[in-house]
Design a protein around this motif. Structure first.
Motif, PDB file in Angstrom:
ATOM      1  N   ARG A 155      18.890   1.903   7.800  1.00 47.69           N
ATOM      2  CA  ARG A 155      18.032   1.508   6.674  1.00 47.69           C
ATOM      3  C   ARG A 155      17.168   2.686   6.231  1.00 47.69           C
ATOM      4  O   ARG A 155      16.992   2.936   5.032  1.00 47.69           O
ATOM      5  N   GLU A 156      16.628   3.426   7.192  1.00 46.65           N
ATOM      6  CA  GLU A 156      15.803   4.592   6.866  1.00 46.65           C
ATOM      7  C   GLU A 156      16.622   5.635   6.099  1.00 46.65           C
ATOM      8  O   GLU A 156      16.131   6.257   5.144  1.00 46.65           O
ATOM      9  N   ALA A 157      17.881   5.840   6.511  1.00 45.80           N
ATOM     10  CA  ALA A 157      18.740   6.804   5.819  1.00 45.80           C
ATOM     11  C   ALA A 157      19.028   6.357   4.388  1.00 45.80           C
ATOM     12  O   ALA A 157      19.063   7.178   3.462  1.00 45.80           O
ATOM     13  N   LEU A 158      19.233   5.044   4.178  1.00 46.71           N
ATOM     14  CA  LEU A 158      19.443   4.534   2.826  1.00 46.71           C
ATOM     15  C   LEU A 158      18.219   4.775   1.947  1.00 46.71           C
ATOM     16  O   LEU A 158      18.337   5.210   0.793  1.00 46.71           O
ATOM     17  N   ALA A 187      17.937   7.149  -1.392  1.00 45.53           N
ATOM     18  CA  ALA A 187      17.481   6.618  -2.679  1.00 45.53           C
ATOM     19  C   ALA A 187      16.312   7.438  -3.218  1.00 45.53           C
ATOM     20  O   ALA A 187      16.269   7.757  -4.416  1.00 45.53           O
ATOM     21  N   ALA A 188      15.386   7.797  -2.342  1.00 41.33           N
ATOM     22  CA  ALA A 188      14.229   8.575  -2.773  1.00 41.33           C
ATOM     23  C   ALA A 188      14.638   9.960  -3.251  1.00 41.33           C
ATOM     24  O   ALA A 188      14.030  10.516  -4.175  1.00 41.33           O
ATOM     25  N   ALA A 218      24.750  -3.498   2.553  1.00 47.93           N
ATOM     26  CA  ALA A 218      24.453  -2.331   1.713  1.00 47.93           C
ATOM     27  C   ALA A 218      25.718  -1.711   1.136  1.00 47.93           C
ATOM     28  O   ALA A 218      25.699  -1.143   0.043  1.00 47.93           O
ATOM     29  N   ALA A 219      26.822  -1.794   1.884  1.00 45.99           N
ATOM     30  CA  ALA A 219      28.135  -1.301   1.428  1.00 45.99           C
ATOM     31  C   ALA A 219      28.109   0.178   1.074  1.00 45.99           C
ATOM     32  O   ALA A 219      28.787   0.613   0.144  1.00 45.99           O
ATOM     33  N   ARG A 220      27.336   0.969   1.810  1.00 43.78           N
ATOM     34  CA  ARG A 220      27.274   2.414   1.618  1.00 43.78           C
ATOM     35  C   ARG A 220      27.462   3.115   2.964  1.00 43.78           C
ATOM     36  O   ARG A 220      26.942   2.667   3.981  1.00 43.78           O
TER      37      ARG A 220
END
Length: 429
Positions: free
Chosen positions: A358-361, A365-366, A394-396
């Motif tokens: 989640r942190e990597a996503l 995004a940022a 998330a599918a990423r």
């Protein structure tokens, strides 16, 4: 030489057997097209020359009428039924679905019985493999019984469900059940065995030497002792022998080391002290960055699914009491690799939790970083059951290069004191 002999000489080779077998089935069943598998470059080239267009990929759909036009337009001037009669020694039986089904049942029964005698007939891959051998395996009827027995013998010795605990050479495996060269590239036995292995492991059939080697190794079979390697950096070897000094000297020069199976067989009995922390990554880019920054933390890179050399080194390290910290891509192949590595004693996940994903996503995004789509089927992660759920939502996919700065920050936090026997990487201006 008569026309029939010329046809057999030009079109009777193994690379075209699948084409002619499927063409006969289509003609006898009254089908207008048929699906043809092209397992290797030789089959692609041969079929393309007959059909009149280049063949790409592992499969294609063939038009019966176009194939008939192609063979009629050849130097032989014969129609498809005449060509098949010459090649197979029997005429095409229009509407011969019953005979075709009977032949399918006979060949399937032969293969199934061979698997049954080795306790393999109930495996999930068994029936798809039997169907493939019948349709695309290019096995002569006269050879089927022998190939079935040999293939079942070989498959019984492969790691098809669990990671291999030990390895054998391909020639030794072949010799155990007969001819030592019968598993060499291009042989019928090699082709049908590798297809079963691919089905068992849920991967595509190999189409080149690199993929074939990787699949053999995944099943616990080595092709030789020098080509499979594992990439290492700053291993804190404790030995005073020439082998250990040589590896440490490469670290002192700022160079990583590729270790082969032969290297590891020559290595001293003990490599590192108990309690040594070793980072294990999937991609060479992580290790390259650690080398570039001259970080003294030891890193082992498996470069995809662990090779036999990688498995041997990691097992040697954990036997010495080392602690492995494992990180891989956040995609389904990466998660599968991580699961395999985390089965080793004293191996633990390194930033592989749902919170890390989640942190990597959020970071991507940022930073407006594009992430690839996540493809494939979910894989369970026993160390954090929430991870596959979050990844599927998330599918990423998050590759290691995306989180490289975070991984390097962890490696920098190592203590300033060198581990015993290490060769500290040189500091450069």
């Amino acid at each position: 030489m008569g026309v029939a002999d010329e046809v057999r000489a030009a079109w009777g080779g193994a690379a075209l057997r699948g084409l002619w077998a499927r063409a006969r089935e289509a003609l006898e069943a009254g089908e207008r097209t048929f699906r043809l598998e092209l397992p290797d470059a030789q089959a692609q080239r041969a079929v393309g020359e007959v059909y009149g267009r280049p063949m790409l990929g592992h499969g294609t759909r063939i038009s019966v009428s176009r194939l008939d036009d192609a063979v009629r337009g050849s130097r032989f001037g014969l129609g498809l039924p005449e060509v098949l009669e010459i090649l197979h020694g029997r005429p095409v039986q229009r509407g011969g679905t019953t005979a075709r089904n009977e032949h399918r049942e006979r060949s399937g029964g032969t293969l199934r019985a061979a698997l049954e005698r080795r306790g393999l007939a109930q495996a999930a891959w068994a029936e798809p493999w039997i169907q493939w051998v019948h349709q695309y395996g290019r096995v002569d009827d006269a050879e089927l019984a022998r190939i079935a027995e040999r293939a079942a013998d070989v498959l019984a010795h492969l790691a098809l469900a669990e990671p291999p605990q030990e390895w054998t050479s391909r020639s030794s495996l072949a010799a155990r059940t007969g001819d030592a060269a019968e598993l060499d590239n291009g042989t019928t036995l090699s082709r049908v065995v590798l297809r079963a292995a691919a089905l068992a492991h849920g991967v595509d059939a190999p189409s080149n030497e690199r993929e074939r080697r990787a699949l053999w190794e995944r099943c616990g079979v080595t092709l030789d002792a020098v080509s499979a390697t594992v990439l290492c950096w700053a291993l804190p070897l404790v030995g005073a022998d020439a082998w250990s000094r040589g590896v440490r000297q490469r670290t002192a020069l700022g160079l990583p080391t590729h270790l082969t199976l032969l290297d590891l067989r020559t290595a001293p009995a003990r490599l590192v002290e108990a309690g040594t922390d070793i980072a294990v990554c999937e991609h060479p880019r992580v290790l390259e960055a650690a080398v570039a920054e001259h970080l003294a933390h030891p890193v082992v890179c498996v470069a995809g699914f662990p090779s036999t050399a990688a498995r041997m080194l990691l097992r040697r390290l954990v036997d010495d009491g080392a602690r492995l910290h494992v990180h891989c891509d956040f995609d389904w192949p990466g998660v599968t690799i991580a699961r395999t590595l985390l089965e080793l004693r004293d191996a633990r996940p390194w930033r592989m939790a749902a919170a890390d994903y989640r942190e990597a996503l959020d970071r991507a995004a940022a930073q407006r970083t594009d992430l690839p789509n996540l493809v494939g089927s979910p894989v369970d992660t026993p160390w954090d059951p929430e991870l596959p759920v979050l990844m599927s939502t998330a599918a990423r996919a998050v590759e290691e290069e995306t989180v490289l700065s975070v991984l390097l920050a962890d490696l920098r936090k190592r203590t300033e004191a060198d581990p015993p026997g290490s060769a500290r990487p040189p500091k450069r201006p």
